[in-house]
Design an enzyme around this catalytic site. Structure first.
Site: not given
Length: 265
Positions: A58-59, A62
């Site tokens: 998820h990170e 980004h």
């Protein structure tokens, strides 16, 4: 504005992340094969490791999107190595989401990587950077639910099926909560570039408390009931029954006993 020089080590996958993936793989195999003497412990380690892997990705999503949008500083910060300890708020990004899973069986979103937004040009790019993380959870949810809505569960051991159902619940709740237009969450980050300066200025002080606001609202029985009713309806549409997610959560918390699930098994 700071400068950053790209080095091969900035993008090399971290041994820490590979170790977490290995734990997920080994305990997933132990859950599937029934090799573990304590299946609940194997499920706990499998789901927790898989959940942390999804948090890391998820990170990473980004950071990777920010890199291609103009923020070359993410490499020097270690965000592209998938190492969870490199995150700006490792406590918020990893520790608290795991605790929320243990306590309430919910995929509450964590912290975030720090993106130098001044390097990014264009509102669409800003929105895409914010959306990239929860879209990763959507992809995980599709993978976890696929065996159910494809009716491909023949031969899948009960414990692994329950673990997969609970992991699907975490990914679905994480995706939905992340997309809420609450300051401090990714959903607000998607719409923020399109808001007027005055609105952004008024809302900005609430950003540090966005996650706490969501957490507090979910403690209200009426809100909690509506939220999980919606989640259960969505999962049923994907072929996952409430019994599977409930027993998956109870199996995950192996230190407790669930008579209903034990009898059903």
């Amino acid at each position: 504005m700071s400068t950053a020089t790209a080095r091969p080590s900035d993008r090399r996958v971290s041994p820490v992340f590979l170790g977490i993936v290995a734990v997920a793989a080994v305990t997933g195999w132990a859950t599937w094969s029934g090799f573990a003497e304590q299946p609940g412990l194997a499920v706990f380690l499998f789901v927790t490791a898989a959940w942390v892997v999804s948090l890391c990705l998820h990170e990473y999503a980004h950071a990777r999107t920010a890199l291609h949008s103009g923020d070359i500083s993410v490499g020097a910060k270690g965000y592209l190595t998938l190492n969870p300890v490199k995150y700006t708020h490792a406590l918020l990004s990893i520790v608290l989401p795991v605790l929320f899973v243990i306590m309430g069986g919910i995929g509450l979103p964590g912290g975030a990587v720090f993106i130098e937004r001044g390097r990014i040009r264009g509102r669409w790019r800003h929105s895409l950077i914010s959306a990239a993380g929860p879209l990763t959870n959507v992809l995980f949810a599709v993978v976890c639910t696929a065996p159910f809505w494809l009716d491909a569960l023949d031969g899948v051991p009960r414990d692994f099926r329950l673990a997969l159902a609970f992991l699907a619940l975490l990914q679905v709740t994480a995706a939905i909560l992340n997309f809420l237009p609450v300051p401090g969450l990714d959903g607000y980050g998607v719409i923020e570039p399109w808001l007027s300066y005055n609105v952004r200025r008024q809302v900005e002080p609430l950003a540090p408390f966005g996650l706490l606001i969501v957490f507090a609202l979910l403690w209200i029985p009426a809100v909690n009931g509506v939220f999980f009713d919606a989640i259960d309806a969505l999962l049923r549409g994907l072929g996952i029954g409430e019994f599977d997610t409930y027993c998956g959560f109870e199996l995950y918390r192996f230190w407790q006993t669930a008579e209903l699930c034990a009898v059903a098994g």
